[in-house]
Design a protein around this motif. Structure first.
Motif, mmCIF file in Angstrom:
data_model
loop_
_atom_site.group_PDB
_atom_site.id
_atom_site.type_symbol
_atom_site.label_atom_id
_atom_site.label_comp_id
_atom_site.label_asym_id
_atom_site.label_seq_id
_atom_site.Cartn_x
_atom_site.Cartn_y
_atom_site.Cartn_z
ATOM 1 N N HIS A 24 0.905 -0.982 -0.066
ATOM 2 C CA HIS A 24 -0.011 -0.084 -0.005
ATOM 3 C C HIS A 24 0.960 1.461 -0.097
ATOM 4 O O HIS A 24 1.804 1.192 0.558
ATOM 5 C CB HIS A 24 -0.810 -0.009 1.309
ATOM 6 C CG HIS A 24 -1.483 1.414 1.645
ATOM 7 N ND1 HIS A 24 -2.691 1.843 1.048
ATOM 8 C CD2 HIS A 24 -1.110 2.281 2.236
ATOM 9 C CE1 HIS A 24 -2.929 3.265 1.331
ATOM 10 N NE2 HIS A 24 -1.886 3.575 2.141
ATOM 11 N N CYS A 50 0.104 5.453 0.282
ATOM 12 C CA CYS A 50 -0.916 6.860 0.327
ATOM 13 C C CYS A 50 -0.688 7.786 -0.953
ATOM 14 O O CYS A 50 -1.163 8.823 -1.305
ATOM 15 C CB CYS A 50 -0.711 7.518 1.431
ATOM 16 S SG CYS A 50 -1.407 6.454 2.899
ATOM 17 N N CYS A 61 0.179 2.790 8.564
ATOM 18 C CA CYS A 61 0.910 3.061 7.402
ATOM 19 C C CYS A 61 2.133 4.177 7.701
ATOM 20 O O CYS A 61 1.746 5.195 8.554
ATOM 21 C CB CYS A 61 0.150 3.799 6.079
ATOM 22 S SG CYS A 61 1.098 4.134 4.711
ATOM 23 N N CYS A 71 4.202 5.479 5.275
ATOM 24 C CA CYS A 71 4.901 5.700 4.014
ATOM 25 C C CYS A 71 5.368 7.161 4.137
ATOM 26 O O CYS A 71 5.989 7.430 3.010
ATOM 27 C CB CYS A 71 3.508 5.554 2.983
ATOM 28 S SG CYS A 71 2.465 7.159 2.986
ATOM 29 N N CYS A 123 -0.639 10.822 3.880
ATOM 30 C CA CYS A 123 -0.863 9.740 4.709
ATOM 31 C C CYS A 123 -2.089 9.523 5.584
ATOM 32 O O CYS A 123 -2.456 10.389 6.234
ATOM 33 C CB CYS A 123 0.528 9.399 5.507
ATOM 34 S SG CYS A 123 0.384 7.684 6.237
ATOM 35 N N ILE A 124 -2.953 8.301 5.171
ATOM 36 C CA ILE A 124 -3.891 8.357 5.921
ATOM 37 C C ILE A 124 -3.863 7.417 7.345
ATOM 38 O O ILE A 124 -4.540 7.402 7.974
ATOM 39 C CB ILE A 124 -5.133 7.451 5.117
ATOM 40 C CG1 ILE A 124 -4.481 6.089 4.565
ATOM 41 C CG2 ILE A 124 -5.507 8.245 3.837
ATOM 42 C CD1 ILE A 124 -5.454 5.209 4.183
HETATM 43 ZN ZN LIG Z 1 0.476 6.293 4.105
#
Ligand SMILES: [Zn+2]
Length: 164
Positions: free
Chosen positions: A65, A67, A109, A111, A116-117
């Protein structure tokens, strides 16, 4: 038929990632999404292609995954498409909530993207204001509209109960 021969899985400390052996231009089809085995429940090796359909994606299950992804999975045309120019040797990633309504194994996450979520658990757990910045497949858009309609219905009922 576009094959997956250009893709390779890299494993580092048991962490898998999917690497491309060739460059792609934005909009280019990279491969097809396999649909030989479709089941009605999500797991770590599936991608959701319709409200009750999850297809085992083989090599593509190594897609991580992001974002800020570089590919998207178009579940209507069953294709993986580059959503920006991609260099040879780059890791491929997609935005999981673009296909997944409710994930089997949510995670945090890291990332680092400004957008970013943080909690990746499926589209149903994200606000519209976040989702509207992403490519979303039809089943996700439909499920989101249903969720909103149900919420509106509940509010109306609540209002009626208060006014009685
Ligand atoms: Zn993220």
């Amino acid at each position: 038929m576009v094959s997956m021969d250009t893709l390779t899985i890299k494993t580092e400390n048991k962490f898998r990632s999917l690497i491309t052996k060739q460059a792609y231009k934005k909009g280019q089809v990279i491969c097809e999404i396999p649909t030989e085995k479709v089941i009605n429940k999500a797991n770590r090796y599936t991608v959701q292609i319709d409200r009750d359909q999850h297809t085992e994606v083989g090599k593509l299950s190594a897609l991580n995954h992001s974002c800020d992804p570089n590919v998207m999975l178009d579940t209507e045309h069953l294709q993986m498409v580059a959503c920006r120019d991609i260099e040879k040797g780059e890791e491929l990633s997609f935005f999981y909530p673009s296909t997944e309504w409710e994930m089997d194994a949510p995670f945090i996450c890291l990332c680092g993207a400004s957008s970013c979520i943080h909690v990746v658990a499926g589209a149903r757990f994200l606000p519209l204001s976040t989702l509207e910045h992403h490519y979303l497949n039809r089943h996700i858009r439909e499920l989101m509209i249903e969720l909103l309609n149900n919420a509106a219905l509940h509010l109306t009922k609540l209002q009626e109960a208060v006014e009685k």
